[in-house]
Design an enzyme around this catalytic site. Structure first.
Site, PDB file in Angstrom:
ATOM      1  N   GLU A   1       0.843  -1.201   0.000  1.00  0.00           N
ATOM      2  CA  GLU A   1       0.000   0.000   0.000  1.00  0.00           C
ATOM      3  C   GLU A   1       0.878   1.250   0.000  1.00  0.00           C
ATOM      4  OE1 GLU A   1      -2.457   1.477  -0.762  1.00  0.00           O
ATOM      5  OE2 GLU A   1      -4.012   1.622   0.767  1.00  0.00           O
ATOM      6  N   ASP A   2       0.317   2.353  -0.461  1.00  0.00           N
ATOM      7  CA  ASP A   2       1.082   3.604  -0.458  1.00  0.00           C
ATOM      8  C   ASP A   2       1.097   4.241   0.928  1.00  0.00           C
ATOM      9  OD1 ASP A   2      -1.635   4.238  -0.563  1.00  0.00           O
ATOM     10  OD2 ASP A   2      -1.471   5.599  -2.271  1.00  0.00           O
TER      11      ASP A   2
ATOM     12  N   ASP B   1      -3.770   5.310   6.541  1.00  0.00           N
ATOM     13  CA  ASP B   1      -4.285   6.547   7.117  1.00  0.00           C
ATOM     14  C   ASP B   1      -5.265   6.183   8.244  1.00  0.00           C
ATOM     15  OD1 ASP B   1      -4.813   9.297   7.333  1.00  0.00           O
ATOM     16  OD2 ASP B   1      -6.337   9.260   5.785  1.00  0.00           O
TER      17      ASP B   1
ATOM     18  N   PHE C   1      -1.370  16.076   4.448  1.00  0.00           N
ATOM     19  CA  PHE C   1      -1.768  15.448   3.193  1.00  0.00           C
ATOM     20  C   PHE C   1      -0.558  15.413   2.276  1.00  0.00           C
ATOM     21  CE2 PHE C   1      -3.723  14.568  -0.821  1.00  0.00           C
ATOM     22  CZ  PHE C   1      -4.712  13.666  -0.472  1.00  0.00           C
TER      23      PHE C   1
ATOM     24  N   ARG D   1       1.061  11.869  -8.867  1.00  0.00           N
ATOM     25  CA  ARG D   1       1.555  10.506  -8.576  1.00  0.00           C
ATOM     26  C   ARG D   1       2.988  10.312  -9.046  1.00  0.00           C
ATOM     27  NH1 ARG D   1      -2.778   7.196  -7.015  1.00  0.00           N
ATOM     28  NH2 ARG D   1      -4.758   7.596  -8.055  1.00  0.00           N
TER      29      ARG D   1
HETATM   30  P1  IMP Z   1      -7.306   4.651   4.823  1.00  0.00           P
HETATM   31  O1  IMP Z   1      -8.339   3.675   4.430  1.00  0.00           O
HETATM   32  O2  IMP Z   1      -7.890   5.847   5.502  1.00  0.00           O
HETATM   33  O3  IMP Z   1      -6.170   4.056   5.608  1.00  0.00           O
HETATM   34  O4  IMP Z   1      -6.769   5.287   3.506  1.00  0.00           O
HETATM   35  C1  IMP Z   1      -5.852   4.739   2.703  1.00  0.00           C
HETATM   36  C2  IMP Z   1      -5.909   5.427   1.347  1.00  0.00           C
HETATM   37  O5  IMP Z   1      -6.230   6.823   1.459  1.00  0.00           O
HETATM   38  C3  IMP Z   1      -4.567   5.392   0.675  1.00  0.00           C
HETATM   39  O6  IMP Z   1      -4.452   4.273  -0.154  1.00  0.00           O
HETATM   40  C4  IMP Z   1      -4.564   6.666  -0.117  1.00  0.00           C
HETATM   41  O7  IMP Z   1      -5.112   6.436  -1.401  1.00  0.00           O
HETATM   42  C5  IMP Z   1      -5.470   7.595   0.590  1.00  0.00           C
HETATM   43  N1  IMP Z   1      -4.721   8.601   1.379  1.00  0.00           N
HETATM   44  C6  IMP Z   1      -4.656   8.703   2.718  1.00  0.00           C
HETATM   45  N2  IMP Z   1      -3.889   9.714   3.104  1.00  0.00           N
HETATM   46  C7  IMP Z   1      -3.423  10.273   1.966  1.00  0.00           C
HETATM   47  C8  IMP Z   1      -2.537  11.377   1.704  1.00  0.00           C
HETATM   48  O8  IMP Z   1      -1.998  12.063   2.588  1.00  0.00           O
HETATM   49  N3  IMP Z   1      -2.295  11.621   0.396  1.00  0.00           N
HETATM   50  C9  IMP Z   1      -2.836  10.907  -0.619  1.00  0.00           C
HETATM   51  N4  IMP Z   1      -3.664   9.880  -0.421  1.00  0.00           N
HETATM   52  C10 IMP Z   1      -3.950   9.565   0.863  1.00  0.00           C
HETATM   53 MG    MG Z   2      -4.697   4.690  -2.431  1.00  0.00          MG
END
Ligand code: IMP
Ligand code: MG
Length: 175
Positions: free
Chosen positions: A97-98, A101, A150, A163
């Site tokens: 995963e990138d 969050d 962010f 990206r």
């Molecule tokens: P989660 O489900 O809230 O953990 O979100 C994960 C996804 O949210 C990641 O795969 C990202 O696509 C997106 N995301 C969360 N934070 C950021 C950020 O700071 N920049 C860009 N994308 C983010």
């Molecule tokens: Mg993502």
């Protein structure tokens, strides 16, 4: 969305950390049946760099899930838009995963993949924002912990932009 980008983690630092992670993971999975499952699209750049540093047999697969409708806020809704192609029975799955969050994406994907009877499931994420967690998940392999900012670049986008930046940058919204 208007704003500017400030370098948070420079390219050289990202690249050397990915190399370090790759070597650790390669050692851990030497005698396993590794399938790297990248989450589209954010993980593509990270997964490509990471797997190039891993001198072991592995398979690559991809899933697409959506949790963000666009913009900078999570909707909390996670939908499976594309399943993996490979049979994961008995395999050692590493979700790539990138960023983690709220943790909602990873929690959902782990539950979904667990039903496919793999031997193990672990998580590798380039970035981690632990202060934003809504569900209790953690990644076994993390590139960098970052504060609640962010970020864009190295696969991460803001409405599909940025990206391709070769570094991790902080997006500063214009007031
Ligand atoms: P989660 O489900 O809230 O953990 O979100 C994960 C996804 O949210 C990641 O795969 C990202 O696509 C997106 N995301 C969360 N934070 C950021 C950020 O700071 N920049 C860009 N994308 C983010
Ligand atoms: Mg993502």
């Amino acid at each position: 969305m208007e704003g500017s980008i400030e370098v948070l983690i420079p390219r050289e630092k990202v690249e050397s950390r990915i190399k370090e992670l790759g070597e650790i993971i390669a050692k851990d999975y030497e005698d396993k049946n590794l399938v790297c499952v990248g989450l589209l699209k954010g993980s593509v750049m990270f997964m490509a760099e990471l797997t190039k540093t891993m001198d072991i047999d592995l398979a690559m697969d991809f899933m697409k899930v959506s949790s963000y409708g666009g913009g900078m806020d999570s909707t909390g809704v996670v939908k499976i838009l594309k399943d993996v192609d490979e049979d994961l029975t008995g395999k050692d799955v590493l979700i790539i995963e990138d960023i983690i969050d709220t943790g909602l994406t990873i929690a959902n994907v782990k539950d979904f993949l667990a039903k496919k009877m793999p031997n193990s499931i672990k998580v590798c994420s380039l970035l981690d924002k632990p202060s934003r967690r809504k569900v209790d998940v953690k990644g076994e392999y993390i590139g960098f912990e970052i504060p609640d900012e962010f970020v864009v670049g190295y696969g991460l986008d803001l409405d599909e932009k940025y990206r391709n930046l070769p570094f991790v940058g902080k997006f500063i919204q214009k007031k």
